[in-house]
Design a protein around this motif. Sequence first.
Motif, mmCIF file in Angstrom:
data_model
loop_
_atom_site.group_PDB
_atom_site.id
_atom_site.type_symbol
_atom_site.label_atom_id
_atom_site.label_comp_id
_atom_site.label_asym_id
_atom_site.label_seq_id
_atom_site.Cartn_x
_atom_site.Cartn_y
_atom_site.Cartn_z
ATOM 1 N N PRO A 10 83.073 70.807 61.184
ATOM 2 C CA PRO A 10 83.769 71.687 62.126
ATOM 3 C C PRO A 10 85.152 72.101 61.607
ATOM 4 N N ALA A 11 85.513 73.331 61.887
ATOM 5 C CA ALA A 11 86.849 73.832 61.525
ATOM 6 C C ALA A 11 87.803 73.509 62.661
ATOM 7 N N VAL A 12 88.699 72.576 62.395
ATOM 8 C CA VAL A 12 89.667 72.107 63.390
ATOM 9 C C VAL A 12 91.027 72.010 62.718
ATOM 10 N N LYS A 13 92.067 72.333 63.444
ATOM 11 C CA LYS A 13 93.430 72.155 62.930
ATOM 12 C C LYS A 13 93.861 70.727 63.227
ATOM 13 N N VAL A 14 94.202 69.998 62.177
ATOM 14 C CA VAL A 14 94.697 68.632 62.291
ATOM 15 C C VAL A 14 96.002 68.564 61.507
ATOM 16 N N MET A 15 96.550 67.387 61.407
ATOM 17 C CA MET A 15 97.762 67.212 60.619
ATOM 18 C C MET A 15 97.456 66.322 59.423
ATOM 19 N N GLN A 16 98.213 66.530 58.375
ATOM 20 C CA GLN A 16 98.091 65.707 57.181
ATOM 21 C C GLN A 16 99.359 64.877 57.054
ATOM 22 N N GLY A 17 99.168 63.563 56.929
ATOM 23 C CA GLY A 17 100.308 62.682 56.746
ATOM 24 C C GLY A 17 100.513 62.414 55.266
ATOM 25 N N GLY A 18 101.738 62.340 54.852
ATOM 26 C CA GLY A 18 102.014 62.068 53.448
ATOM 27 C C GLY A 18 103.480 61.827 53.194
ATOM 28 N N PRO A 19 103.838 61.656 51.930
ATOM 29 C CA PRO A 19 105.221 61.319 51.583
ATOM 30 C C PRO A 19 106.227 62.420 51.931
ATOM 31 N N ASP A 20 105.766 63.661 52.033
ATOM 32 C CA ASP A 20 106.666 64.768 52.355
ATOM 33 C C ASP A 20 106.693 65.093 53.839
ATOM 34 N N GLY A 21 106.075 64.250 54.657
ATOM 35 C CA GLY A 21 106.046 64.479 56.092
ATOM 36 C C GLY A 21 104.799 65.222 56.510
ATOM 37 N N GLU A 24 100.230 70.904 58.604
ATOM 38 C CA GLU A 24 98.959 71.279 59.203
ATOM 39 C C GLU A 24 97.872 71.393 58.140
ATOM 40 N N LEU A 25 96.666 71.005 58.515
ATOM 41 C CA LEU A 25 95.511 71.098 57.634
ATOM 42 C C LEU A 25 94.354 71.688 58.427
ATOM 43 N N ASP A 26 93.732 72.728 57.903
ATOM 44 C CA ASP A 26 92.560 73.355 58.512
ATOM 45 C C ASP A 26 91.332 72.752 57.852
ATOM 46 N N THR A 27 90.529 72.000 58.602
ATOM 47 C CA THR A 27 89.393 71.306 58.001
ATOM 48 C C THR A 27 88.368 72.279 57.418
ATOM 49 N N GLY A 28 88.220 73.444 58.022
ATOM 50 C CA GLY A 28 87.292 74.442 57.476
ATOM 51 C C GLY A 28 87.686 74.855 56.067
ATOM 52 N N GLU A 29 88.968 75.071 55.852
ATOM 53 C CA GLU A 29 89.467 75.443 54.526
ATOM 54 C C GLU A 29 89.445 74.263 53.566
ATOM 55 N N ALA A 71 87.620 65.716 46.077
ATOM 56 C CA ALA A 71 88.677 65.165 46.928
ATOM 57 C C ALA A 71 88.121 64.036 47.782
ATOM 58 N N VAL A 72 88.995 63.059 48.050
ATOM 59 C CA VAL A 72 88.679 61.969 48.965
ATOM 60 C C VAL A 72 89.704 62.043 50.094
ATOM 61 N N ALA A 73 89.207 61.951 51.329
ATOM 62 C CA ALA A 73 90.089 62.022 52.492
ATOM 63 C C ALA A 73 89.770 60.893 53.456
ATOM 64 N N CYS A 74 90.815 60.409 54.108
ATOM 65 C CA CYS A 74 90.690 59.378 55.129
ATOM 66 C C CYS A 74 91.222 59.936 56.435
ATOM 67 N N MET A 75 90.476 59.739 57.515
ATOM 68 C CA MET A 75 90.952 60.192 58.823
ATOM 69 C C MET A 75 90.973 59.053 59.821
ATOM 70 N N MET A 98 95.358 62.122 53.666
ATOM 71 C CA MET A 98 95.431 61.345 54.901
ATOM 72 C C MET A 98 95.402 62.292 56.104
ATOM 73 N N ILE A 99 94.258 62.346 56.773
ATOM 74 C CA ILE A 99 94.062 63.267 57.899
ATOM 75 C C ILE A 99 94.412 62.557 59.204
ATOM 76 N N ALA A 100 95.403 63.096 59.880
ATOM 77 C CA ALA A 100 95.861 62.560 61.159
ATOM 78 C C ALA A 100 95.240 63.379 62.286
#
Length: 160
Positions: A10-21, A24-29, A71-75, A98-100
């Motif tokens: 599913p294409a959902v807008k989530v946030m990505q956590g990381g060292p730079d703060g 936004e991350l679009d899962t579809g993209e 790519a490897v992602a954790c949510m 890191m998918i928040a």
Amino acid sequence: MPISVGDAIPAVKVMQGGPDGPKELDTGEFFKGRTVVLFGVPGAFTPTCSAKHMPSFLENLDALKAKGVDAVACMAVNDAFVMGAWAKDQGITDQVTMIADGSAAFTKAMGLEFDLTARGLGVRCQRFALVAKDGKVTHIAIEAPGAFEVSSGQAVLAAL
């Protein structure tokens, strides 16, 4: 009904956590045009997630990439600040995205929510791992509650 092999991510807008703060991350993209391993955990900093699940992917990153994983992602159903802090705690810079999923929108869209309200944790993500090629699920393994048997980095590597 949980997401299954052949389904589109599913294409959902989530946030990505990381060292730079947070960003936004679009899962579809994110899943478009590449092979992605996504694993979900009930919560950052929880014992099995920190001691076993995340390390199993960090230990197998090179082998996963050698099998064609881009790519490897954790949510987790945590906010981007928590996911960023957990990445730092685990020694992750950019090896794992890191998918928040703070409001569990992505988790619910995939049918992978797990209600732990009775234990004071609210709605969480089930422990799982999947492989998606160009946004379509080609492999998924969902753990039974409390288990850690089918969603490790080693198990995903064996499934590729």
